[in-house]
Design a protein around this motif. Sequence first.
Motif, PDB file in Angstrom:
ATOM      1  N   ILE A   1      74.512  20.397  48.368  1.00  0.00           N
ATOM      2  CA  ILE A   1      73.369  21.323  48.673  1.00  0.00           C
ATOM      3  C   ILE A   1      72.176  20.421  48.818  1.00  0.00           C
ATOM      4  CG2 ILE A   1      71.951  23.141  47.641  1.00  0.00           C
ATOM      5  CD1 ILE A   1      74.343  24.072  45.926  1.00  0.00           C
ATOM      6  N   THR A   2      71.486  20.669  50.149  1.00  0.00           N
ATOM      7  CA  THR A   2      70.230  19.882  50.113  1.00  0.00           C
ATOM      8  C   THR A   2      69.093  20.701  49.480  1.00  0.00           C
ATOM      9  OG1 THR A   2      69.589  20.687  52.042  1.00  0.00           O
ATOM     10  CG2 THR A   2      70.811  18.885  52.318  1.00  0.00           C
ATOM     11  N   PHE A   3      68.409  20.306  48.770  1.00  0.00           N
ATOM     12  CA  PHE A   3      67.426  21.087  47.894  1.00  0.00           C
ATOM     13  C   PHE A   3      66.130  20.385  47.646  1.00  0.00           C
ATOM     14  CE2 PHE A   3      65.924  21.557  43.351  1.00  0.00           C
ATOM     15  CZ  PHE A   3      66.044  22.744  43.056  1.00  0.00           C
ATOM     16  N   PHE A   4      64.902  21.382  47.807  1.00  0.00           N
ATOM     17  CA  PHE A   4      63.703  21.103  47.560  1.00  0.00           C
ATOM     18  C   PHE A   4      63.067  21.907  46.572  1.00  0.00           C
ATOM     19  CE2 PHE A   4      58.987  21.598  48.353  1.00  0.00           C
ATOM     20  CZ  PHE A   4      58.754  20.235  48.361  1.00  0.00           C
ATOM     21  N   ILE A   5      62.361  21.360  45.605  1.00  0.00           N
ATOM     22  CA  ILE A   5      61.566  22.074  44.752  1.00  0.00           C
ATOM     23  C   ILE A   5      60.069  21.423  44.405  1.00  0.00           C
ATOM     24  CG2 ILE A   5      62.396  20.794  42.763  1.00  0.00           C
ATOM     25  CD1 ILE A   5      62.169  23.475  40.959  1.00  0.00           C
ATOM     26  N   ALA A   6      59.244  22.401  44.405  1.00  0.00           N
ATOM     27  CA  ALA A   6      57.921  22.019  43.839  1.00  0.00           C
ATOM     28  C   ALA A   6      57.291  22.965  42.995  1.00  0.00           C
ATOM     29  CB  ALA A   6      57.005  22.121  45.400  1.00  0.00           C
ATOM     30  N   LEU A   7      56.463  22.141  42.018  1.00  0.00           N
ATOM     31  CA  LEU A   7      56.114  22.883  40.777  1.00  0.00           C
ATOM     32  C   LEU A   7      54.553  22.989  41.170  1.00  0.00           C
ATOM     33  CD1 LEU A   7      58.126  21.447  37.948  1.00  0.00           C
ATOM     34  CD2 LEU A   7      58.421  23.567  38.974  1.00  0.00           C
ATOM     35  N   LEU A   8      54.024  24.388  41.312  1.00  0.00           N
ATOM     36  CA  LEU A   8      52.599  24.318  41.583  1.00  0.00           C
ATOM     37  C   LEU A   8      51.726  24.774  40.391  1.00  0.00           C
ATOM     38  CD1 LEU A   8      50.178  24.812  43.591  1.00  0.00           C
ATOM     39  CD2 LEU A   8      51.170  27.176  44.141  1.00  0.00           C
ATOM     40  N   ASN A   9      50.770  24.192  40.137  1.00  0.00           N
ATOM     41  CA  ASN A   9      49.838  24.411  39.145  1.00  0.00           C
ATOM     42  C   ASN A   9      48.706  25.306  40.047  1.00  0.00           C
ATOM     43  OD1 ASN A   9      47.693  24.974  37.440  1.00  0.00           O
ATOM     44  ND2 ASN A   9      48.158  23.155  36.218  1.00  0.00           N
ATOM     45  N   PRO A  10      48.792  26.541  39.981  1.00  0.00           N
ATOM     46  CA  PRO A  10      47.815  27.492  40.621  1.00  0.00           C
ATOM     47  C   PRO A  10      46.381  27.438  40.456  1.00  0.00           C
ATOM     48  CG  PRO A  10      48.821  29.020  39.147  1.00  0.00           C
ATOM     49  CD  PRO A  10      49.580  27.644  39.052  1.00  0.00           C
ATOM     50  N   GLN A  11      45.835  26.810  39.372  1.00  0.00           N
ATOM     51  CA  GLN A  11      44.554  26.563  38.818  1.00  0.00           C
ATOM     52  C   GLN A  11      43.979  25.276  39.464  1.00  0.00           C
ATOM     53  OE1 GLN A  11      42.837  28.691  37.215  1.00  0.00           O
ATOM     54  NE2 GLN A  11      44.633  30.071  36.923  1.00  0.00           N
ATOM     55  N   THR A  12      44.878  24.259  39.327  1.00  0.00           N
ATOM     56  CA  THR A  12      44.304  23.086  39.557  1.00  0.00           C
ATOM     57  C   THR A  12      44.884  22.576  41.017  1.00  0.00           C
ATOM     58  OG1 THR A  12      46.389  21.969  38.911  1.00  0.00           O
ATOM     59  CG2 THR A  12      44.532  22.135  37.333  1.00  0.00           C
ATOM     60  N   GLY A  13      45.950  23.171  41.738  1.00  0.00           N
ATOM     61  CA  GLY A  13      46.494  22.802  42.910  1.00  0.00           C
ATOM     62  C   GLY A  13      47.465  21.580  42.778  1.00  0.00           C
ATOM     63  N   GLU A  14      47.656  21.188  41.719  1.00  0.00           N
ATOM     64  CA  GLU A  14      48.419  20.050  41.491  1.00  0.00           C
ATOM     65  C   GLU A  14      50.078  20.500  41.986  1.00  0.00           C
ATOM     66  OE1 GLU A  14      46.560  17.613  37.886  1.00  0.00           O
ATOM     67  OE2 GLU A  14      48.159  18.832  37.550  1.00  0.00           O
ATOM     68  N   LEU A  15      50.712  19.580  42.641  1.00  0.00           N
ATOM     69  CA  LEU A  15      52.078  20.069  42.848  1.00  0.00           C
ATOM     70  C   LEU A  15      53.066  18.785  42.834  1.00  0.00           C
ATOM     71  CD1 LEU A  15      53.257  22.299  44.925  1.00  0.00           C
ATOM     72  CD2 LEU A  15      53.149  20.498  46.861  1.00  0.00           C
ATOM     73  N   GLU A  16      54.030  19.046  42.034  1.00  0.00           N
ATOM     74  CA  GLU A  16      54.915  18.001  41.723  1.00  0.00           C
ATOM     75  C   GLU A  16      56.289  18.263  42.423  1.00  0.00           C
ATOM     76  OE1 GLU A  16      56.277  17.706  37.779  1.00  0.00           O
ATOM     77  OE2 GLU A  16      57.347  15.854  38.264  1.00  0.00           O
TER      78      GLU A  16
ATOM     79  N   LEU B   1      61.618  17.824  36.350  1.00  0.00           N
ATOM     80  CA  LEU B   1      62.472  17.747  37.571  1.00  0.00           C
ATOM     81  C   LEU B   1      63.494  16.931  37.595  1.00  0.00           C
ATOM     82  CD1 LEU B   1      59.686  18.803  40.131  1.00  0.00           C
ATOM     83  CD2 LEU B   1      61.464  20.194  38.912  1.00  0.00           C
ATOM     84  N   ILE B   2      63.118  15.572  37.253  1.00  0.00           N
ATOM     85  CA  ILE B   2      64.306  14.621  37.379  1.00  0.00           C
ATOM     86  C   ILE B   2      65.321  14.852  36.542  1.00  0.00           C
ATOM     87  CG2 ILE B   2      64.678  11.999  36.823  1.00  0.00           C
ATOM     88  CD1 ILE B   2      61.832  11.595  37.882  1.00  0.00           C
ATOM     89  N   SER B   3      65.314  15.260  35.317  1.00  0.00           N
ATOM     90  CA  SER B   3      66.358  15.477  34.364  1.00  0.00           C
ATOM     91  C   SER B   3      67.148  16.995  35.036  1.00  0.00           C
ATOM     92  CB  SER B   3      66.010  15.995  33.170  1.00  0.00           C
ATOM     93  OG  SER B   3      65.090  14.745  32.400  1.00  0.00           O
TER      94      SER B   3
END
Lengths: 529, 115
Positions: free
Chosen positions: A393-408, A372-374
């Motif tokens: 542009i204001t921007f938000f992104i979240a990567l969701l691991n549906p199995q674990t619920g981890e959200l980066e 995400l940072i790169s």
Amino acid sequence: MNDLIEKLQFEAASYQEGFQLLSKARNLNELAKSFFHIVRGNLMISGINIYYREKNANTWNLLIVRNKNLMPIEEHDDSADSMDSRPGLSLKVSMVDGSAFALLLGDKLNKKAYDDYDRISLQRMAQLLDSSYQVFINKQKEKELVFSLNQKILQLNSLVDTGIEISRLGQGNGILELALNRVVSLTNASKGSLTVTEKKRIINKIFFPSRFKEKPLIKNNEYISSVFKFNGKKYDFKLYQKESRQGVIAFDTTDQLLLDSFARQVNVTLENHFLHEQTLEKQKIEQDISVAAAIQKQIIPDSLPDISGYDIAGVNIPTKFVGGDYYDCILLKDKRYALIVADVSGKGIPAALLVSSLHASLSAYLDAGIDLISMAKKLNMIIYNASTIDKYITFFIALLNPQTGELESLNAGHNQIYLLKAGKKIIELKTGGVPFGMMGIEFPYQTEKNLIESGDRLLLYTDGVTEAMNARETQFEDVFPLDKYLTDKSKADITAKDFIDRLIIDIKDFTGDTPQSDDITALYLIRKA
Amino acid sequence: MEAEFNLTSEINNDCLVLKTDGYVNNYGGEQISNEFNKHFKNGIKKVVISLAKSKVVNSIGISFMIEIIEQLNEVNGKLYFTDMDSSIEKTLTIMGLFSYAGKASTIDEAIKSLN
């Protein structure tokens, strides 16, 4: 005695017929010719010469010559005013309009001298001539009146016709030339010009019937003019030297009114064409916007993916045909999901183009699986290079691991995103950096990690939600702060779709009839229990 | 007060044919009148005025043409106008000239009507 009565009766009948004959005269020559016949018939004379002199003129014009032996009245012959001195019988008859006839009679056929009776008869016939002349003058005036009325009709007709014609011609010299030609002829001007200036510089000059020197005519004040200004240009119509059969005369008030009317018609026509062109241009822009809106529609998802164990719903309501908001939920190769929301500064086609650039680049980077940072650094530079200084542009992104619920997640200058934990605690996702495109540097973006557990809810949104305004210019968030709105009991057990629907209804109820001021975008995710 | 105006004349089948070129105003009308009178004195009674190259006419020009019509009426002559621009035709109609003068599309058609 009986002879005299018969003679008088004959004369009376003769005068009556004579008057009818004289009254039919169409010109002075005809009048003189008929009068000659009447005099000769009544006085039985061999010859007669008839002269005519206009009012204030010195010259006598010979109309009838039937006796060349009579002493002529020469031009400028003042003795015509004292005709008693002439031999034979002569008479000067003054007319009602100041003109005069001179009658020189030759010998009688019986060679007798003229007697008093003849002189009285001639006086009567002169009265007859005077009456007939008045009829003749009135006919002339009537003719002139008819001519003048016809000319007024012609002027009005031409004014209407020209208005219609120039409105069909469109812009350009066509309408200007037509208007100038018409107004020159209708005012009997001998020539005319139209000067168009912009910032005191002549940009167009039209002459009728052909180019001529204006300065001497202006100096002699032999002109009238009418000026109007339109679209930064000055239009100056000038008419020169009003014609008459007697030479140049002064223009009158009607001429000025007519010229002003023509100038006004040209002015109105130019305005109408300008407005018409603007309408066409607007239509073209709207067409372009429609095309851009169609492209934008392709970018905004029609439906969101089913994520096992989760409930997700989203909405995007643009203010114009093309919006500056963007959201999506994309399944990545590593089975994670990217939840995205973005807001471009401004609206319309420029905003849509930036959204399109963001979408294309984002898709490519997500597909490539870079961190995400790169990705944020690259997107920042792409948007910076692709946009003007006032666009970002204001921007938000979240990567969701549906199995674990981890959200980066990474928040690039966007509103704080709310993660509502089942235990009612709200986490604001704000970590990230500056909006994309704002700074042309490798900005040190950061991410944060959170966990979505059963019953947790995540709301992504743009400021069109929080800043929706009512008639009193109060913002939605002022009355319904989103963190409170999220924790409201009535929204605790509803589906993602119901939440989104409810949010939109509440915004509409709040704003009422006030037009939507910004795009409204929201994405809502629930981890099922 | 001269303007760019040209006039040509010819005799065709006992008809005087006058062709104007330019603004028929005071100057133009005078030229027409002078040329007409030259031939009228010689007995010409049929006249055709072709306005093919004249797009504008004013009322002073028209007054000269009315005089020609009046002169011809006195000797039972006739004037025809031909090759008229629609706006000139309308102008002459409104001014009442066609009550006493004829109109035709071409010079040939006018001469045919006069003979």
